[in-house]
Design a protein around this motif. Structure first.
Motif, PDB file in Angstrom:
ATOM      1  N   PRO A  77     126.863 118.069  82.889  1.00  0.00           N
ATOM      2  CA  PRO A  77     127.223 116.586  83.180  1.00  0.00           C
ATOM      3  C   PRO A  77     126.694 116.071  84.613  1.00  0.00           C
ATOM      4  O   PRO A  77     126.610 114.967  84.615  1.00  0.00           O
ATOM      5  N   GLN A  78     126.535 117.048  85.533  1.00  0.00           N
ATOM      6  CA  GLN A  78     126.237 116.622  86.710  1.00  0.00           C
ATOM      7  C   GLN A  78     124.535 116.577  86.916  1.00  0.00           C
ATOM      8  O   GLN A  78     124.109 115.767  87.598  1.00  0.00           O
ATOM      9  N   LEU A  79     123.940 116.938  85.823  1.00  0.00           N
ATOM     10  CA  LEU A  79     122.294 116.821  85.912  1.00  0.00           C
ATOM     11  C   LEU A  79     121.737 115.480  86.022  1.00  0.00           C
ATOM     12  O   LEU A  79     121.015 115.104  86.822  1.00  0.00           O
ATOM     13  N   GLN A  80     122.395 114.490  85.096  1.00  0.00           N
ATOM     14  CA  GLN A  80     121.667 113.169  84.771  1.00  0.00           C
ATOM     15  C   GLN A  80     121.910 112.403  86.142  1.00  0.00           C
ATOM     16  O   GLN A  80     121.147 111.894  86.494  1.00  0.00           O
ATOM     17  N   PRO A  81     123.154 112.451  86.704  1.00  0.00           N
ATOM     18  CA  PRO A  81     123.362 111.594  87.942  1.00  0.00           C
ATOM     19  C   PRO A  81     122.648 112.336  88.987  1.00  0.00           C
ATOM     20  O   PRO A  81     122.228 111.337  90.143  1.00  0.00           O
ATOM     21  N   ARG A  82     122.342 113.461  89.124  1.00  0.00           N
ATOM     22  CA  ARG A  82     121.625 114.020  90.124  1.00  0.00           C
ATOM     23  C   ARG A  82     120.090 113.899  90.007  1.00  0.00           C
ATOM     24  O   ARG A  82     118.995 113.734  91.006  1.00  0.00           O
ATOM     25  N   LEU A  83     119.595 114.293  88.752  1.00  0.00           N
ATOM     26  CA  LEU A  83     118.043 114.299  88.502  1.00  0.00           C
ATOM     27  C   LEU A  83     117.640 112.944  87.715  1.00  0.00           C
ATOM     28  O   LEU A  83     116.366 113.135  87.566  1.00  0.00           O
ATOM     29  N   HIS A  84     118.605 112.126  87.303  1.00  0.00           N
ATOM     30  CA  HIS A  84     118.189 110.900  86.747  1.00  0.00           C
ATOM     31  C   HIS A  84     117.213 110.769  85.479  1.00  0.00           C
ATOM     32  O   HIS A  84     116.939 109.690  84.984  1.00  0.00           O
ATOM     33  N   GLN A  85     117.041 111.889  84.784  1.00  0.00           N
ATOM     34  CA  GLN A  85     116.366 111.959  83.471  1.00  0.00           C
ATOM     35  C   GLN A  85     116.562 113.215  82.783  1.00  0.00           C
ATOM     36  O   GLN A  85     117.537 113.907  83.515  1.00  0.00           O
ATOM     37  N   ARG A  86     116.261 113.447  81.666  1.00  0.00           N
ATOM     38  CA  ARG A  86     116.821 114.741  81.096  1.00  0.00           C
ATOM     39  C   ARG A  86     116.330 115.926  81.528  1.00  0.00           C
ATOM     40  O   ARG A  86     115.022 116.049  82.149  1.00  0.00           O
TER      41      ARG A  86
END
Length: 137
Positions: A77-86
């Motif tokens: 769940p941390q990936l989208q907020p940090r990397l902004h895409q899939r």
């Protein structure tokens, strides 16, 4: 803010020619080390704006159920907020690990990733994993 040091059980290499972050686990690891490694990985991915990861786990055991639960509930769940895409995660595993029932049960089925801001797949050949990553947007 400087990037955290890479632990000795992990190597991280950003391949700008492929736009892939290559991650190699160097030995068997504990769940705490797995967590530490993934958090460091996320910092490096954010620094390079890289959402395509090749995770070479051939030198370590597959994630156990405790590690898998942490990945699904805390890390991914941390990936989208940090990397902004899939984000795309290609796991490179030894063939014997793909036949391990406990390891297989810890890895979510393909239907789990539908509509999620991340997608993961398992491979036994590095070239195939890289090709899969290159096909992703």
């Amino acid at each position: 803010m400087p990037l955290p040091p890479v632990p000795d059980f992990l190597t991280l290499t950003f391949r700008p020619d492929l736009n892939v972050l290559l991650v190699r686990w160097q030995r068997l690891i504990s769940v705490a080390e797995m967590q530490q490694g993934y958090l460091v990985l996320l910092e490096y991915a954010a620094e390079h704006g890289c959402r395509h990861w090749l995770l070479d786990g051939r030198r370590r055991f597959n994630t156990d159920r405790e590690g898998a639960q942490w990945m699904l509930s805390t890390f991914l769940p941390q990936l989208q907020p940090r990397l902004h895409q899939r984000t795309y995660l290609a796991y490179l595993l030894a063939p014997v690990n793909l036949r391990d029932q406990d390891a297989d049960a810890a890895f979510p089925p393909a239907t789990y990733f539908g509509g999620k801001p991340f997608l993961a797949e398992r491979f036994v050949e590095e070239g195939e994993a890289v090709r899969w990553l290159q096909q992703q947007p």
